[in-house]
Design a protein around this motif. Sequence first.
Motif, PDB file in Angstrom:
ATOM      1  N   LYS A   1       0.717  -1.154  -0.054  1.00 61.80           N
ATOM      2  CA  LYS A   1       0.082   0.011  -0.115  1.00 61.80           C
ATOM      3  C   LYS A   1       0.985   1.339   0.254  1.00 61.80           C
ATOM      4  O   LYS A   1       0.437   2.347  -0.319  1.00 61.80           O
ATOM      5  N   THR A   2       2.194   1.094   0.616  1.00 55.02           N
ATOM      6  CA  THR A   2       2.846   2.321   0.527  1.00 55.02           C
ATOM      7  C   THR A   2       4.099   2.427  -0.366  1.00 55.02           C
ATOM      8  O   THR A   2       4.832   3.073  -0.428  1.00 55.02           O
ATOM      9  N   LYS A   3       4.206   1.466  -1.308  1.00 52.77           N
ATOM     10  CA  LYS A   3       5.350   1.327  -2.141  1.00 52.77           C
ATOM     11  C   LYS A   3       5.580   2.398  -3.131  1.00 52.77           C
ATOM     12  O   LYS A   3       6.616   2.853  -3.519  1.00 52.77           O
ATOM     13  N   ASP A   4       4.501   3.032  -3.512  1.00 55.74           N
ATOM     14  CA  ASP A   4       4.637   4.283  -4.403  1.00 55.74           C
ATOM     15  C   ASP A   4       4.503   5.346  -3.813  1.00 55.74           C
ATOM     16  O   ASP A   4       4.463   6.530  -4.485  1.00 55.74           O
ATOM     17  N   ALA A   5       4.534   5.946  -2.457  1.00 59.02           N
ATOM     18  CA  ALA A   5       4.545   6.837  -1.771  1.00 59.02           C
ATOM     19  C   ALA A   5       5.766   7.699  -1.681  1.00 59.02           C
ATOM     20  O   ALA A   5       5.676   8.940  -1.446  1.00 59.02           O
ATOM     21  N   GLY A   6       6.940   7.039  -1.987  1.00 58.13           N
ATOM     22  CA  GLY A   6       8.161   7.615  -2.058  1.00 58.13           C
ATOM     23  C   GLY A   6       8.652   8.181  -0.472  1.00 58.13           C
ATOM     24  O   GLY A   6       9.617   8.923  -0.318  1.00 58.13           O
ATOM     25  N   VAL A   7       8.029   7.352   0.432  1.00 60.85           N
ATOM     26  CA  VAL A   7       8.625   7.370   1.824  1.00 60.85           C
ATOM     27  C   VAL A   7       9.724   6.497   2.025  1.00 60.85           C
ATOM     28  O   VAL A   7       9.457   5.302   1.879  1.00 60.85           O
ATOM     29  N   PRO A   8      10.870   6.887   2.729  1.00 58.61           N
ATOM     30  CA  PRO A   8      11.860   5.969   2.741  1.00 58.61           C
ATOM     31  C   PRO A   8      11.750   4.896   4.070  1.00 58.61           C
ATOM     32  O   PRO A   8      11.084   5.433   4.748  1.00 58.61           O
ATOM     33  N   GLY A   9      12.227   3.763   3.893  1.00 59.87           N
ATOM     34  CA  GLY A   9      12.176   2.961   4.912  1.00 59.87           C
ATOM     35  C   GLY A   9      11.014   2.017   4.996  1.00 59.87           C
ATOM     36  O   GLY A   9       9.881   2.451   4.346  1.00 59.87           O
ATOM     37  N   GLU A  10      10.877   0.966   5.458  1.00 62.65           N
ATOM     38  CA  GLU A  10       9.758  -0.099   5.897  1.00 62.65           C
ATOM     39  C   GLU A  10       8.919   0.934   6.906  1.00 62.65           C
ATOM     40  O   GLU A  10       9.051   1.493   7.727  1.00 62.65           O
TER      41      GLU A  10
END
Length: 250
Positions: free
Chosen positions: A217-226
Amino acid sequence: MTIQGASPDLYNEDLAPATVRNWGPFSIFNVWTSDVHSLWGYYLAASLFLFCGGFVNFIIAIGIGSLIIYFLMNLVGYAGVKTGVPYPVLARASFGIWGANIPALVRAVVACFWYGAQTAAASGAIVALLTRLQWFDEFNRTSHLLGHSTLEVICFVVIWALQLLIIQKGMETVRRFQDWAGPAVWVMMLILAIYLCVKSGTFAFTSDIPMDVLLDKTKDAGVPGEPGSWTALFAVAAIWVTYFSALYLN
């Protein structure tokens, strides 16, 4: 305060130092809660929760961001509280008499954006409520205007006009309305929270969302780290600070 012979381009009632201050702690508290407990605030919080991976991490990230906001708000608001002079006048010390119009216009553009965004969100909520009734639902699906359903346009115009009516009455009217609306938002928030807990059948401070789902769900958000990592938490805190950047201009 009245200044004799002042230029109308530089001085008017709105720009004069405040002589009466009715915005106490309760009113300021309602300003803050009204900004947090809004449709856009809920949208943002729900999306940021995925990056945190759990309730405790979410509280930590939002807490860090809120402390930064608290510091910045007190920093930028000190001069106004001390002197009673509004922002466009204070800006003259840094930008000059005419240059101060630039930051004032920047703030005005931001205010116009939020006026439209909040109006759209509020009218959308009204439409969602009305379309629970069959007649409004059919009207919403069959009648269109300006590329939207006629019901959406009507609700948008009504909400826009109601906000304008309150603002035109002056800041004291805004304060009184907010002192009523702020607690009302809290009451509705608690009712909604209780309803969601009953609907879900449980209440917990932990998250059972699998990591693979969070990553997807967060892979394309551009936020670093898991999700749940410190880098993600600091990113969430930074986003939270950015979300409230409009308040720094006020």
